[in-house]
Design a protein around this motif. Structure first.
Motif, short mmCIF file in Angstrom:
data_model
loop_
_atom_site.label_atom_id
_atom_site.label_comp_id
_atom_site.label_asym_id
_atom_site.label_seq_id
_atom_site.Cartn_x
_atom_site.Cartn_y
_atom_site.Cartn_z
N ARG A 20 0.85 -1.19 0.00
CA ARG A 20 0.00 0.00 0.00
C ARG A 20 0.89 1.24 0.00
N PHE A 21 0.86 1.97 -1.11
CA PHE A 21 1.76 3.11 -1.28
C PHE A 21 1.05 4.45 -1.16
N LYS A 22 -0.22 4.46 -0.74
CA LYS A 22 -0.96 5.72 -0.71
C LYS A 22 -0.32 6.71 0.27
N VAL A 23 -0.04 6.27 1.49
CA VAL A 23 0.55 7.18 2.47
C VAL A 23 1.96 7.62 2.06
N PRO A 24 2.85 6.70 1.66
CA PRO A 24 4.18 7.15 1.22
C PRO A 24 4.13 8.14 0.06
N ILE A 25 3.23 7.92 -0.89
CA ILE A 25 3.13 8.85 -2.02
C ILE A 25 2.66 10.22 -1.54
N LEU A 80 13.88 11.57 4.79
CA LEU A 80 14.21 10.28 5.41
C LEU A 80 12.96 9.56 5.90
N LEU A 81 12.03 10.30 6.50
CA LEU A 81 10.77 9.69 6.94
C LEU A 81 9.96 9.17 5.76
N THR A 82 10.01 9.90 4.64
CA THR A 82 9.30 9.45 3.45
C THR A 82 9.90 8.15 2.92
N LEU A 83 11.23 8.09 2.87
CA LEU A 83 11.89 6.85 2.42
C LEU A 83 11.55 5.69 3.36
N TRP A 84 11.47 5.97 4.65
CA TRP A 84 11.10 4.94 5.62
C TRP A 84 9.69 4.44 5.35
N ALA A 85 8.79 5.36 5.02
CA ALA A 85 7.41 4.96 4.71
C ALA A 85 7.36 4.10 3.45
N PHE A 86 8.17 4.44 2.45
CA PHE A 86 8.21 3.61 1.23
C PHE A 86 8.77 2.23 1.55
N TRP A 87 9.78 2.16 2.41
CA TRP A 87 10.35 0.87 2.78
C TRP A 87 9.32 0.00 3.51
N ASP A 88 8.55 0.62 4.39
CA ASP A 88 7.49 -0.12 5.08
C ASP A 88 6.47 -0.66 4.08
N ALA A 89 6.09 0.18 3.12
CA ALA A 89 5.11 -0.27 2.12
C ALA A 89 5.67 -1.39 1.26
N TRP A 90 6.94 -1.29 0.89
CA TRP A 90 7.56 -2.32 0.07
C TRP A 90 7.69 -3.63 0.86
N SER A 91 7.80 -3.53 2.16
CA SER A 91 7.93 -4.72 3.02
C SER A 91 6.58 -5.23 3.52
N PHE A 92 5.49 -4.75 2.90
CA PHE A 92 4.14 -5.19 3.23
C PHE A 92 3.72 -4.80 4.65
N ARG A 93 4.31 -3.74 5.17
CA ARG A 93 3.92 -3.26 6.49
C ARG A 93 2.98 -2.07 6.34
N PRO A 94 1.97 -1.96 7.22
CA PRO A 94 1.06 -0.81 7.13
C PRO A 94 1.75 0.48 7.55
N ALA A 95 1.13 1.60 7.19
CA ALA A 95 1.70 2.90 7.55
C ALA A 95 1.73 3.05 9.06
N ARG A 96 2.88 3.51 9.57
CA ARG A 96 3.05 3.67 11.01
C ARG A 96 2.52 5.04 11.44
N LEU A 97 1.66 5.03 12.46
CA LEU A 97 1.10 6.29 12.94
C LEU A 97 2.19 7.16 13.56
N TRP A 98 3.15 6.50 14.27
CA TRP A 98 4.21 7.28 14.91
C TRP A 98 5.17 7.87 13.89
N LEU A 99 5.07 7.46 12.62
CA LEU A 99 5.89 8.04 11.58
C LEU A 99 5.19 9.21 10.90
N THR A 100 3.88 9.06 10.66
CA THR A 100 3.15 10.12 9.96
C THR A 100 2.91 11.34 10.85
#
Length: 425
Positions: A20-25, A80-100
């Motif tokens: 799911r790439f909606k949040v990282p995008i 850096l936080l954006t890249l972290w969000a993309f890595w989470d999405a690529w690893s099939f992990r949901p968007a982290r609230l503590w990151l957004t």
């Protein structure tokens, strides 16, 4: 191949996942927009943040930061936080609230540093203004949450706010008592919700259509009454007694949060109490259990003895009363008198806060506060004389609404029976 019974062997269930790439995008778009702003409209100097009044009992010194360096350092952290969000999405992990959440806070901070170059950013005033502008949205969102949780889509929040503001102005002017005006606003909101409930529940008319028609009807009715009654009788019918600020001793002197939470009007304090009560009652009481059961599975609720349509009817009326309080804020606190179409579409923003908040009172309140902050930020940018065109600043609250609902809400599901009429048997 040997076939065995399920009782003899444990067959693992297949788990279907997708990226799911909606949040990282969305984070990437925000980062790029800030980068373009800092690159093509650079600002230099020192940005000063005012954290308190110098004559207050407890005061904090102003904080100044170098504008350009701070903007680019924070932008690097956002990248850096954006890249972290993309890595989470690529690893099939949901968007982290503590990151957004840190991303949003740092993004707003960077924008304020850029906007406040060579000037002063009054943080307490910014937050107080944000809370003040959020009050109608919070009450409207709470009414929307209750309505949709019980199975009725409350598109008529705009009409409930507007008729509440009108009723509060007239009754408070006649009695010179703001509490009477507040009760009148609740009655006005109930009248709109009563019509919505009657057509949607009893006559099975499409709820969205009824809500839109009611908004148009209330807008036209209050506009006509304003011109026919209030304008020629302004001193008698459109000069309401208003609520004043009630500072709480000592607590109101706390830097930053004191003016925001403890130096407010009665309606703002009522808003804090209402959010707590609705949040607790919705999940911790028999009333909340019945309400949620009717909105999720009315057939099952009916089989255990819950009267579905009466439950919907009375809770939609309650939602209208709560939204009406938000309308009262316009004429009893914010503006000294009623004005034609003064709600200016805030009912629809409140409905967006319901969706963004996933039909939860606390989340919907936070969403409403976000939209109020964006509106007040628009006013601050005008004072700071930023190079952003005024037309873009007027768009800011609505752009934030679109980004929040489309970019961060994700694929969410409302109450299963919301918008669906119930026919017994």
């Amino acid at each position: 191949m040997t076939l065995t019974r399920a009782a003899d062997t444990a067959v693992p269930l297949a788990v279907v996942t997708r990226r799911r790439f909606k949040v990282p995008i969305t984070l990437a778009i925000a980062t790029l927009l800030l980068a373009a702003l800092f690159l093509f409209s650079p600002r230099d100097g020192v940005s000063t943040f005012k954290l308190g009044e110098p004559d207050a009992a407890l005061s904090l010194a102003d904080i100044g930061v170098p504008t350009a360096a701070t903007c680019w350092i924070v932008l690097a952290v956002l990248a850096l936080l954006t890249l972290w969000a993309f890595w989470d999405a690529w690893s099939f992990r949901p968007a982290r609230l503590w990151l957004t959440i840190p991303f949003a806070v740092l993004g707003v901070f960077a924008f304020l540093v850029w906007a406040g170059a060579g000037g002063l950013v009054p943080v307490p005033s910014l937050l107080v203004g944000a809370v003040s502008l959020s009050v109608p949205l919070v009450f409207g969102a709470l009414g929307g949450v209750i309505g949709e949780r019980v199975g009725v889509v409350n598109v008529a929040i705009e009409g409930q706010l507007l008729l509440g503001a009108f009723s509060a102005a007239v009754l408070s002017s006649l009695t010179q008592n703001p509490f009477v005006g507040l009760l009148g606003a609740m009655v006005g909101g109930v009248l709109v919700s009563f019509v919505l409930a009657a057509f949607a529940i009893k006559y099975l008319v499409d709820q969205v259509i009824v809500g839109v028609v009611l908004n148009v009807l209330v807008t036209g009715l209050t506009g006509f009454l304003y011109g026919a009654l209030l304008v020629p009788n302004e001193a008698t019918l459109n000069d309401p007694a208003r609520f004043g600020r009630v500072p709480i001793p000592f607590l109101s002197e706390i830097p930053v949060i004191g003016p925001v939470l403890f130096d407010q009007t009665f309606i703002v304090y009522l808003m804090f109490v209402t959010v707590v009560i609705v949040s607790w009652a919705l999940y911790r009481t028999r009333w909340g259990l019945r309400l949620r059961a009717v909105g999720e599975h009315p057939q099952a609720a009916d089989t255990v003895g819950i009267r579905v349509n009466p439950t919907r009817f009375w809770n939609v009326s309650l939602a209208g009363a709560i939204a009406g309080i938000g309308g009262a804020y316009f004429t009893l606190v914010s503006v000294p008198q009623f004005g034609k179409e003064m709600t200016a579409g805030l009912g629809f923003i409140a409905l967006a806060a319901v969706i963004f908040g996933r039909w939860d009172p606390i989340r919907a309140t936070l969403a409403a506060l976000l939209f109020g902050f964006a509106t007040n930020l628009q006013n601050l940018l005008t004072v700071l004389k930023t190079p952003i065109p005024s037309e873009f600043m007027l768009m800011l609250p609505y752009v934030v609404t679109i980004l929040a609902v489309a970019g961060f809400a994700g694929q969410i599901r409302g109450p299963a029976a919301s918008g669906k009429p119930y026919i017994k048997g």
